[in-house]
Design an enzyme around this catalytic site. Sequence first.
Site, PDB file in Angstrom:
ATOM      1  N   ASP A  18       0.880  -1.172   0.000  1.00  0.00           N
ATOM      2  CA  ASP A  18       0.000   0.000   0.000  1.00  0.00           C
ATOM      3  C   ASP A  18       0.911   1.215   0.000  1.00  0.00           C
ATOM      4  O   ASP A  18       1.523   1.553   1.015  1.00  0.00           O
ATOM      5  CB  ASP A  18      -0.902  -0.001   1.239  1.00  0.00           C
ATOM      6  CG  ASP A  18      -1.795   1.238   1.326  1.00  0.00           C
ATOM      7  OD1 ASP A  18      -1.732   2.097   0.411  1.00  0.00           O
ATOM      8  OD2 ASP A  18      -2.537   1.366   2.318  1.00  0.00           O
TER       9      ASP A  18
ATOM     10  N   TYR B 155      -8.871  13.611  -7.936  1.00  0.00           N
ATOM     11  CA  TYR B 155      -8.010  12.920  -8.895  1.00  0.00           C
ATOM     12  C   TYR B 155      -7.248  13.920  -9.759  1.00  0.00           C
ATOM     13  O   TYR B 155      -6.020  13.827  -9.898  1.00  0.00           O
ATOM     14  CB  TYR B 155      -8.852  11.990  -9.772  1.00  0.00           C
ATOM     15  CG  TYR B 155      -8.072  11.228 -10.813  1.00  0.00           C
ATOM     16  CD1 TYR B 155      -7.415  10.045 -10.493  1.00  0.00           C
ATOM     17  CD2 TYR B 155      -7.991  11.686 -12.128  1.00  0.00           C
ATOM     18  CE1 TYR B 155      -6.695   9.333 -11.445  1.00  0.00           C
ATOM     19  CE2 TYR B 155      -7.274  10.974 -13.088  1.00  0.00           C
ATOM     20  CZ  TYR B 155      -6.631   9.808 -12.740  1.00  0.00           C
ATOM     21  OH  TYR B 155      -5.922   9.114 -13.688  1.00  0.00           O
TER      22      TYR B 155
ATOM     23  N   LYS C 172      -3.159  14.572  -9.916  1.00  0.00           N
ATOM     24  CA  LYS C 172      -2.364  14.368 -11.126  1.00  0.00           C
ATOM     25  C   LYS C 172      -1.595  15.638 -11.509  1.00  0.00           C
ATOM     26  O   LYS C 172      -0.474  15.568 -12.015  1.00  0.00           O
ATOM     27  CB  LYS C 172      -3.265  13.909 -12.276  1.00  0.00           C
ATOM     28  CG  LYS C 172      -3.819  12.491 -12.073  1.00  0.00           C
ATOM     29  CD  LYS C 172      -2.715  11.461 -11.974  1.00  0.00           C
ATOM     30  CE  LYS C 172      -3.245  10.043 -11.898  1.00  0.00           C
ATOM     31  NZ  LYS C 172      -2.149   9.032 -11.855  1.00  0.00           N
TER      32      LYS C 172
ATOM     33  N   ASN D  54       2.726   4.087 -10.633  1.00  0.00           N
ATOM     34  CA  ASN D  54       1.514   3.983 -11.437  1.00  0.00           C
ATOM     35  C   ASN D  54       0.249   3.845 -10.589  1.00  0.00           C
ATOM     36  O   ASN D  54      -0.818   4.288 -11.009  1.00  0.00           O
ATOM     37  CB  ASN D  54       1.648   2.782 -12.384  1.00  0.00           C
ATOM     38  CG  ASN D  54       0.327   2.363 -12.977  1.00  0.00           C
ATOM     39  OD1 ASN D  54      -0.208   3.012 -13.882  1.00  0.00           O
ATOM     40  ND2 ASN D  54      -0.241   1.269 -12.464  1.00  0.00           N
TER      41      ASN D  54
END
Length: 257
Positions: A66, A163, A167, A93
């Site tokens: 994790d 998200y 990013k 990733n």
Amino acid sequence: MPLLTDKVAIVTGASSGIGRAIALKLAAEGASVVIADTAEPPIEGGESTATLIEQASGTAMYIKTDIAQWNAVDALVAATVARFGRLDVMVNNAAIYTSTNLIETSPEQWSRVIGVNLTGFFYCCKRAVMQMRIQAPLNDVRGRIINISSQHGMVACPGDFPYSVSKGGIVQMTRQIAVDHADDLIVCNAIAPGKIITGKPGVANDPDALDYSRRRTPWPRLGAPSDVAGAALFLASDMASYVTGINLMVDGGWMAG
């Protein structure tokens, strides 16, 4: 000769999807690959990534990880070096998303997405650099970091606030590491996939969303995990030793349109 002979790579989130394709590609080019993920069975079904690599006469091992936990990342790199002696390529990733906008996103959802997608990448980059700085360079490079960002680090991802923010942070993290650790002979780049078709469940494969992506993408097909894997192989290889600090778009021309 294969491009990554005698190289050692870790790929996080490599049990499924894009990470799986990257791990298979690096192994096919001669790298010993460590599969780091929270679970080993692939979402797509079939054999595990490590099993596929071994069946093709490659070298791989799976380590349950994790990346949101520093101790887990520390143990991952330590186990890799104990087995293979060094770490040449770190591919970050693993990522999660909530499909929530600002108002819908709970503090718990925010913390979890940022904890994996941004803090987890920080842990992986930090631990990789700690190892790379103390090992001998190969062809004038001590190690390479490849961060999987997203086109949604440059343009908004409608309805997915944490998200997109994570990013965008990864893109800047990549630049910062590339500049700060060039003198250490550490190469750091990002890859920003566009619409890539994977076995991921939920909104990613909603028919309306896929139709929009097809109409929005100039290239006459959507992306496959192998498209991202090819870019990762380039950045992991000695072909890309003077390429550092970039965010390489693999998006069928989406961002150019």
